[in-house]
Scaffold this motif. Structure first.
Motif, mmCIF file in Angstrom:
data_model
loop_
_atom_site.group_PDB
_atom_site.id
_atom_site.type_symbol
_atom_site.label_atom_id
_atom_site.label_comp_id
_atom_site.label_asym_id
_atom_site.label_seq_id
_atom_site.Cartn_x
_atom_site.Cartn_y
_atom_site.Cartn_z
ATOM 1 N N ILE A 192 0.845 -1.195 0.000
ATOM 2 C CA ILE A 192 0.000 0.000 0.000
ATOM 3 C C ILE A 192 0.880 1.244 0.000
ATOM 4 C CG2 ILE A 192 -1.644 1.318 1.387
ATOM 5 C CD1 ILE A 192 -2.783 -1.372 2.330
ATOM 6 N N GLN A 193 1.995 1.207 0.738
ATOM 7 C CA GLN A 193 2.894 2.361 0.812
ATOM 8 C C GLN A 193 3.454 2.709 -0.574
ATOM 9 O OE1 GLN A 193 2.980 -0.289 2.793
ATOM 10 N NE2 GLN A 193 2.828 0.434 4.909
ATOM 11 N N TYR A 194 3.777 1.673 -1.369
ATOM 12 C CA TYR A 194 4.298 1.901 -2.718
ATOM 13 C C TYR A 194 3.236 2.582 -3.576
ATOM 14 C CZ TYR A 194 6.484 0.908 -7.244
ATOM 15 O OH TYR A 194 7.049 1.021 -8.486
ATOM 16 N N LYS B 138 0.761 4.417 -2.431
ATOM 17 C CA LYS B 138 0.602 5.771 -1.891
ATOM 18 C C LYS B 138 1.692 6.714 -2.406
ATOM 19 C CE LYS B 138 -1.595 5.238 2.622
ATOM 20 N NZ LYS B 138 -1.320 5.364 4.058
ATOM 21 N N ALA B 139 2.894 6.172 -2.591
ATOM 22 C CA ALA B 139 4.025 6.988 -3.049
ATOM 23 C C ALA B 139 3.972 7.240 -4.556
ATOM 24 C CB ALA B 139 5.348 6.311 -2.680
ATOM 25 N N GLY B 140 2.988 6.661 -5.222
ATOM 26 C CA GLY B 140 2.841 6.904 -6.653
ATOM 27 C C GLY B 140 3.235 5.739 -7.523
ATOM 28 N N GLY B 141 3.589 4.620 -6.914
ATOM 29 C CA GLY B 141 3.946 3.439 -7.684
ATOM 30 C C GLY B 141 2.706 2.771 -8.250
ATOM 31 N N SER B 142 2.893 2.009 -9.304
ATOM 32 C CA SER B 142 1.763 1.361 -9.963
ATOM 33 C C SER B 142 2.054 -0.115 -10.137
ATOM 34 C CB SER B 142 1.536 2.019 -11.323
ATOM 35 O OG SER B 142 0.614 1.279 -12.070
ATOM 36 N N ASN B 143 1.073 -0.929 -9.868
ATOM 37 C CA ASN B 143 1.222 -2.364 -10.060
ATOM 38 C C ASN B 143 0.518 -2.818 -11.326
ATOM 39 O OD1 ASN B 143 2.553 -2.495 -7.647
ATOM 40 N ND2 ASN B 143 0.713 -2.925 -6.467
ATOM 41 N N GLY B 144 -0.289 -1.997 -11.935
ATOM 42 C CA GLY B 144 -1.111 -2.360 -13.081
ATOM 43 C C GLY B 144 -0.318 -2.864 -14.267
ATOM 44 N N LYS B 145 0.789 -2.252 -14.596
ATOM 45 C CA LYS B 145 1.556 -2.624 -15.772
ATOM 46 C C LYS B 145 2.130 -4.028 -15.627
ATOM 47 C CE LYS B 145 5.100 -0.851 -18.856
ATOM 48 N NZ LYS B 145 6.122 0.139 -19.060
ATOM 49 N N ARG B 146 2.681 -4.340 -14.476
ATOM 50 C CA ARG B 146 3.253 -5.669 -14.261
ATOM 51 C C ARG B 146 2.169 -6.729 -14.303
ATOM 52 N NH1 ARG B 146 5.630 -3.879 -9.708
ATOM 53 N NH2 ARG B 146 4.836 -5.641 -8.530
ATOM 54 N N ASN B 147 1.009 -6.444 -13.732
ATOM 55 C CA ASN B 147 -0.075 -7.417 -13.725
ATOM 56 C C ASN B 147 -0.563 -7.706 -15.137
ATOM 57 O OD1 ASN B 147 0.065 -7.591 -10.985
ATOM 58 N ND2 ASN B 147 -1.667 -6.223 -10.589
ATOM 59 N N LYS B 148 -0.669 -6.711 -15.997
ATOM 60 C CA LYS B 148 -1.116 -6.916 -17.367
ATOM 61 C C LYS B 148 -0.101 -7.742 -18.143
ATOM 62 C CE LYS B 148 -3.872 -2.726 -17.819
ATOM 63 N NZ LYS B 148 -3.956 -1.416 -18.445
ATOM 64 N N GLN B 149 1.184 -7.469 -17.959
ATOM 65 C CA GLN B 149 2.208 -8.207 -18.688
ATOM 66 C C GLN B 149 2.232 -9.669 -18.275
ATOM 67 O OE1 GLN B 149 5.847 -6.138 -17.893
ATOM 68 N NE2 GLN B 149 5.507 -4.609 -19.487
ATOM 69 N N SER B 150 2.146 -9.953 -16.985
ATOM 70 C CA SER B 150 2.242 -11.339 -16.536
ATOM 71 C C SER B 150 1.023 -12.140 -16.960
ATOM 72 C CB SER B 150 2.425 -11.403 -15.018
ATOM 73 O OG SER B 150 1.293 -10.848 -14.378
ATOM 74 N N SER B 151 -0.170 -11.533 -16.980
ATOM 75 C CA SER B 151 -1.355 -12.275 -17.371
ATOM 76 C C SER B 151 -1.387 -12.528 -18.870
ATOM 77 C CB SER B 151 -2.629 -11.547 -16.926
ATOM 78 O OG SER B 151 -2.733 -10.334 -17.633
ATOM 79 N N SER B 152 -0.814 -11.644 -19.683
ATOM 80 C CA SER B 152 -0.835 -11.842 -21.126
ATOM 81 C C SER B 152 0.198 -12.871 -21.567
ATOM 82 C CB SER B 152 -0.600 -10.518 -21.845
ATOM 83 O OG SER B 152 0.712 -10.063 -21.588
ATOM 84 N N LYS B 153 1.225 -13.131 -20.770
ATOM 85 C CA LYS B 153 2.250 -14.092 -21.129
ATOM 86 C C LYS B 153 1.878 -15.519 -20.726
ATOM 87 C CE LYS B 153 6.198 -10.982 -21.066
ATOM 88 N NZ LYS B 153 7.484 -10.700 -20.464
ATOM 89 N N ALA B 154 0.809 -15.706 -19.977
ATOM 90 C CA ALA B 154 0.419 -17.032 -19.529
ATOM 91 C C ALA B 154 -0.037 -17.862 -20.718
ATOM 92 C CB ALA B 154 -0.703 -16.931 -18.501
#
Length: 145
Positions: free
Chosen positions: A94-96, A98-114
């Motif tokens: 959550i802190q990441y 809050k600091a402006g980090g994004s998890n969306g890009k990594r999640n999209k890449q990993s799901s499309s490579k499955a």
């Protein structure tokens, strides 16, 4: 686009003209304010204004370069700050976020490579399951004997 310092063809031409007019008469007075003294004053005033302009342009260029360097340093430190939060709290925290980090890009890449999963039912023979699979990854259909 940066500003350029400039010269003045008019000042150079006037300086030459002044020398030529002085050869006619050192104290030439053509009336209506057209005197050697007034002409020389205007030449010198124009020259000093041009020098002041060029100094301002030089200072402005220096200021522009300073801003570019500071902007780059600020961007680098912003990235380092976010990386520091990621190092301490993790990229999924959550802190990441809050600091402006994004998890969306990594999640999209990993799901499309499955890879697609082919379900094999217990009641279905293995050979029939292989026949139902379209290709084996290198563009050919698997063969079993």
């Amino acid at each position: 686009m940066s500003l350029r310092t400039r010269g003045s063809a008019a000042v150079e031409k006037a300086q030459l003209r002044l020398a030529l007019l002085k050869s006619v008469d050192e104290n030439l007075d053509l009336g209506h304010g057209l005197t050697i003294e007034a002409y020389n004053y205007l030449i010198n005033t124009t020259r000093s204004t041009l020098e002041a302009h060029n100094t301002l342009v030089s200072n402005l260029e220096e200021s522009r370069k300073t801003i570019i360097q500071m902007d780059k340093a600020l961007s680098e430190m912003s990235e380092r700050m976010l990386s520091g939060v990621a190092t301490i709290y993790g990229r999924d925290s959550i802190q990441y976020s809050k600091a402006g980090g994004s998890n969306g890009k990594r999640n999209k890449q990993s799901s499309s490579k499955a890879a697609p999963v082919v379900a094999v039912l217990a009641s279905q023979p293995v050979q029939a399951a292989i026949a139902n699979a379209s290709i084996n990854g290198n563009g050919t259909t698997p063969l079993l004997q």
